[in-house]
Every structure is written in structure tokens, then in C-alpha cells.
Enzyme design. Sequence first.
Site, PDB file in Angstrom:
ATOM      1  N   SER A  83     -27.478  20.622 -35.166  1.00 53.00           N
ATOM      2  CA  SER A  83     -28.899  20.360 -34.943  1.00 53.00           C
ATOM      3  C   SER A  83     -29.207  18.877 -35.105  1.00 53.00           C
ATOM      4  O   SER A  83     -28.997  18.301 -36.177  1.00 53.00           O
ATOM      5  CB  SER A  83     -29.750  21.165 -35.924  1.00 53.00           C
ATOM      6  OG  SER A  83     -31.068  20.658 -35.913  1.00 53.00           O
TER       7      SER A  83
ATOM      8  N   HIS B  59     -28.090  21.552 -30.664  1.00 52.66           N
ATOM      9  CA  HIS B  59     -29.316  22.296 -30.982  1.00 52.66           C
ATOM     10  C   HIS B  59     -30.486  21.318 -31.089  1.00 52.66           C
ATOM     11  O   HIS B  59     -30.443  20.362 -31.858  1.00 52.66           O
ATOM     12  CB  HIS B  59     -29.092  23.039 -32.307  1.00 52.66           C
ATOM     13  CG  HIS B  59     -30.207  23.930 -32.734  1.00 52.66           C
ATOM     14  ND1 HIS B  59     -30.342  25.230 -32.276  1.00 52.66           N
ATOM     15  CD2 HIS B  59     -31.234  23.737 -33.599  1.00 52.66           C
ATOM     16  CE1 HIS B  59     -31.402  25.789 -32.848  1.00 52.66           C
ATOM     17  NE2 HIS B  59     -31.969  24.899 -33.651  1.00 52.66           N
TER      18      HIS B  59
ATOM     19  N   ASP C  34     -34.448  20.962 -31.880  1.00 55.12           N
ATOM     20  CA  ASP C  34     -35.593  21.616 -32.511  1.00 55.12           C
ATOM     21  C   ASP C  34     -36.897  21.009 -32.014  1.00 55.12           C
ATOM     22  O   ASP C  34     -37.230  19.876 -32.346  1.00 55.12           O
ATOM     23  CB  ASP C  34     -35.492  21.472 -34.036  1.00 55.12           C
ATOM     24  CG  ASP C  34     -34.381  22.325 -34.604  1.00 55.12           C
ATOM     25  OD1 ASP C  34     -34.430  23.555 -34.414  1.00 55.12           O
ATOM     26  OD2 ASP C  34     -33.456  21.768 -35.226  1.00 55.12           O
TER      27      ASP C  34
ATOM     28  N   MET D 218     -40.770  21.042 -32.238  1.00 63.37           N
ATOM     29  CA  MET D 218     -41.823  21.495 -33.160  1.00 63.37           C
ATOM     30  C   MET D 218     -43.145  20.834 -32.784  1.00 63.37           C
ATOM     31  O   MET D 218     -43.177  19.639 -32.479  1.00 63.37           O
ATOM     32  CB  MET D 218     -41.462  21.098 -34.598  1.00 63.37           C
ATOM     33  CG  MET D 218     -40.115  21.596 -35.071  1.00 63.37           C
ATOM     34  SD  MET D 218     -39.882  21.212 -36.824  1.00 63.37           S
ATOM     35  CE  MET D 218     -38.171  21.707 -37.041  1.00 63.37           C
TER      36      MET D 218
ATOM     37  N   HIS E 275     -34.564  25.119 -29.262  1.00 69.50           N
ATOM     38  CA  HIS E 275     -35.218  26.065 -30.169  1.00 69.50           C
ATOM     39  C   HIS E 275     -36.689  25.661 -30.248  1.00 69.50           C
ATOM     40  O   HIS E 275     -37.027  24.658 -30.879  1.00 69.50           O
ATOM     41  CB  HIS E 275     -34.514  25.972 -31.544  1.00 69.50           C
ATOM     42  CG  HIS E 275     -35.151  26.795 -32.615  1.00 69.50           C
ATOM     43  ND1 HIS E 275     -34.860  26.612 -33.967  1.00 69.50           N
ATOM     44  CD2 HIS E 275     -36.037  27.814 -32.567  1.00 69.50           C
ATOM     45  CE1 HIS E 275     -35.553  27.475 -34.684  1.00 69.50           C
ATOM     46  NE2 HIS E 275     -36.281  28.212 -33.862  1.00 69.50           N
TER      47      HIS E 275
ATOM     48  N   MET F 237     -40.128  25.810 -31.546  1.00 64.85           N
ATOM     49  CA  MET F 237     -41.001  26.234 -32.642  1.00 64.85           C
ATOM     50  C   MET F 237     -42.401  25.729 -32.314  1.00 64.85           C
ATOM     51  O   MET F 237     -42.906  24.781 -32.917  1.00 64.85           O
ATOM     52  CB  MET F 237     -40.484  25.678 -33.973  1.00 64.85           C
ATOM     53  CG  MET F 237     -39.249  26.411 -34.466  1.00 64.85           C
ATOM     54  SD  MET F 237     -38.314  25.459 -35.665  1.00 64.85           S
ATOM     55  CE  MET F 237     -37.395  24.407 -34.542  1.00 64.85           C
TER      56      MET F 237
ATOM     57  N   MET G  90     -33.681  33.322 -38.246  1.00 67.39           N
ATOM     58  CA  MET G  90     -33.889  32.132 -39.078  1.00 67.39           C
ATOM     59  C   MET G  90     -33.490  32.445 -40.515  1.00 67.39           C
ATOM     60  O   MET G  90     -33.916  33.458 -41.075  1.00 67.39           O
ATOM     61  CB  MET G  90     -35.365  31.702 -39.040  1.00 67.39           C
ATOM     62  CG  MET G  90     -35.834  31.123 -37.720  1.00 67.39           C
ATOM     63  SD  MET G  90     -34.879  29.691 -37.165  1.00 67.39           S
ATOM     64  CE  MET G  90     -35.163  28.515 -38.498  1.00 67.39           C
TER      65      MET G  90
ATOM     66  N   ASP H  71     -29.743  30.004 -38.303  1.00 66.28           N
ATOM     67  CA  ASP H  71     -30.246  28.628 -38.316  1.00 66.28           C
ATOM     68  C   ASP H  71     -31.005  28.385 -39.616  1.00 66.28           C
ATOM     69  O   ASP H  71     -32.012  29.051 -39.878  1.00 66.28           O
ATOM     70  CB  ASP H  71     -31.171  28.437 -37.102  1.00 66.28           C
ATOM     71  CG  ASP H  71     -31.740  27.023 -37.008  1.00 66.28           C
ATOM     72  OD1 ASP H  71     -31.303  26.131 -37.755  1.00 66.28           O
ATOM     73  OD2 ASP H  71     -32.635  26.826 -36.153  1.00 66.28           O
TER      74      ASP H  71
HETATM   75  C1  DX5 Z   1     -35.367  24.263 -39.048  1.00 65.57           C
HETATM   76  C2  DX5 Z   1     -34.597  24.062 -37.786  1.00 65.57           C
HETATM   77  C3  DX5 Z   1     -33.143  23.908 -37.987  1.00 65.57           C
HETATM   78  C4  DX5 Z   1     -32.724  22.746 -38.860  1.00 65.57           C
HETATM   79  C5  DX5 Z   1     -31.631  23.257 -39.724  1.00 65.57           C
HETATM   80  O1  DX5 Z   1     -36.616  24.767 -38.770  1.00 65.57           O
HETATM   81  O2  DX5 Z   1     -34.793  25.117 -36.885  1.00 65.57           O
HETATM   82  O3  DX5 Z   1     -32.430  23.879 -36.753  1.00 65.57           O
HETATM   83  O4  DX5 Z   1     -32.266  21.629 -38.163  1.00 65.57           O
HETATM   84  O5  DX5 Z   1     -31.302  22.273 -40.620  1.00 65.57           O
HETATM   85  P1  DX5 Z   1     -30.281  22.548 -41.825  1.00 65.57           P
HETATM   86  O6  DX5 Z   1     -28.989  22.955 -41.219  1.00 65.57           O
HETATM   87  O7  DX5 Z   1     -30.228  21.237 -42.532  1.00 65.57           O
HETATM   88  O8  DX5 Z   1     -30.898  23.638 -42.669  1.00 65.57           O
HETATM   89 ZN    ZN Z   2     -33.457  25.207 -35.106  1.00 66.24          ZN
END
Ligand code: DX5
Ligand code: ZN
Length: 235
Positions: free
Chosen positions: A8, A32, A34, A36, A65, A67, A136, A174
Site C-alpha cells: 500500500s 494498492h 488507498d 480516501m 481501494h 474509501m 478490513m 488490509d
Molecule cells: C487503511 C488502508 C490500508 C493501509 C494499511 O485504511 O486501507 O491500505 O495502507 O496500512 P498498514 O499496512 O500500515 O496497516
Molecule cells: Zn487499503
Amino acid sequence: MAVQISPSILSADFARLADEAAVVAAVADWLHVDVMDNHFVPNLTIGLPVVESLLKHTTLPLDCHLMIEEPDRWAPEYAEAGARNVTIHAEAAHAPVRTLRAIRAAGARAGLAVNPGTAVEPYEDLLTEIDMLLLMTVEPGFGGQHFLDIVLPKLRRARSQVAGLGTAIWLQVDGGVDLETIERCAEAGADVFVAGSAVYHSDDPARAVQALRAQAEHATAHAAWAAHTPPGRPG
Ligand code: DX5
Ligand code: ZN
């Protein structure tokens, strides 16, 4: 059942994303991303323009991903832009069937994510519409959080649910995935592993990916579920 690792970039240096992708390109299966929106989760990261730029600068398939509050509006655009997988949250989607079908119609794999407190059962009828289920293992929003092992029983149930369907749905975890927790996830049924801080906060991110893969493969080899699962359809 092949183990796949999806580093990620949330824990990478956002000013050097192409370089950070290149560091793991030879050893990772996915990158990956993210997305947001500061509404679905209390954090703001990147959106479509950055994904479009990143696509030009990495050979790794992007695992987006989302969010965000309006996945129905945005998810198909990520697929059309060239993301190889687009995951939407069950909690946010208003028209999940339409959106998941639009993702697939645009040529991407379709993923459905559930938060730690969200059960999979109400979404069981959607399993035929997806290529990957993301469980998650932290509350979404931030990297570096502590792994929530209350998700492990749900992961075990999800593995038998997808085995019962007879289709090859990948199970992704994740949040808080590291050398120790990855073993428990693999044993419980996960086959795609997202890791942010365990990769990008390490001195050698490529070696971290290799170590995570080795640990997951070892645990999968000893997992009862893996002996009864047909090989997945290729990505
Ligand atoms: C959190 C993200 C993850 C995040 C995980 O909401 O969806 O993808 O990057 O980070 P680690 O592996 O540090 O928990
Ligand atoms: Zn993620």
C-alpha cells in the site's frame, strides 16, 4: 492457491510515488492505492488524476481501494482509467450490483470491502458479482494501526462461503498486516495481503515483500482450507 502481496502506497512518500512503486515492482503482485475522501473515512489522500498519472509510470497492476462516499459515481472511472482492480465499500454503495458490473464491464476486477464490524452475510448475494472480497482488519482511514484479530473468525467463514460457491473469489486482508499477523490471516483463509507500513517503513521494501510472501506461503501450505480450494482464475 497463490499468495499475492499488494503493498500500500499510503505509507510511501507521496511526492515520489513512481519511485516508490518501482522499488517493489519486481517482487509485488499489485500496488494498492488507498483513495480516501475525508467523508467515508476521516482522512484525505489521492483521487483519479493521481491514479491516472501513476498508471503511466508503473508496470504493476493497480489495486484501487475506494474509501469514498460515492463509489457508484466514481468506481467505474477508475476501471476505465486502467486500474486492474477496483474495490468499493459495501457500507458506501447504494447500487452495488450496477457499480460492480460497471467495473467489470470496463475490464477491471471488481472488489467488495467490508469494515471490521460489518458482516458478510447481508452481502452474500453479491458474491457472484465480485472477484475479490476485502475484509478490513483495521477501521479504514489510516496506515500503521493495530491488527484487529476479531476479524479472523469472519475470514474463516468467508473462506467457506466462497468455497461453497465454487467460484474463485480472492480474499484480501488490509490493515495491520505484518510478518506476524500475515500468518494468522493466511491460516484463516486470506490469499491477497495488503501491507503498508510493514513494507514502506522498512529499510528494504522489496525484501519486506519477499519476507511477507514467504511467511504467507508457509502458513498457507499448512492451512486446511487451501487443500480444498480450486486454483483461482488468473487476474
Ligand atoms: C487503511 C488502508 C490500508 C493501509 C494499511 O485504511 O486501507 O491500505 O495502507 O496500512 P498498514 O499496512 O500500515 O496497516
Ligand atoms: Zn487499503
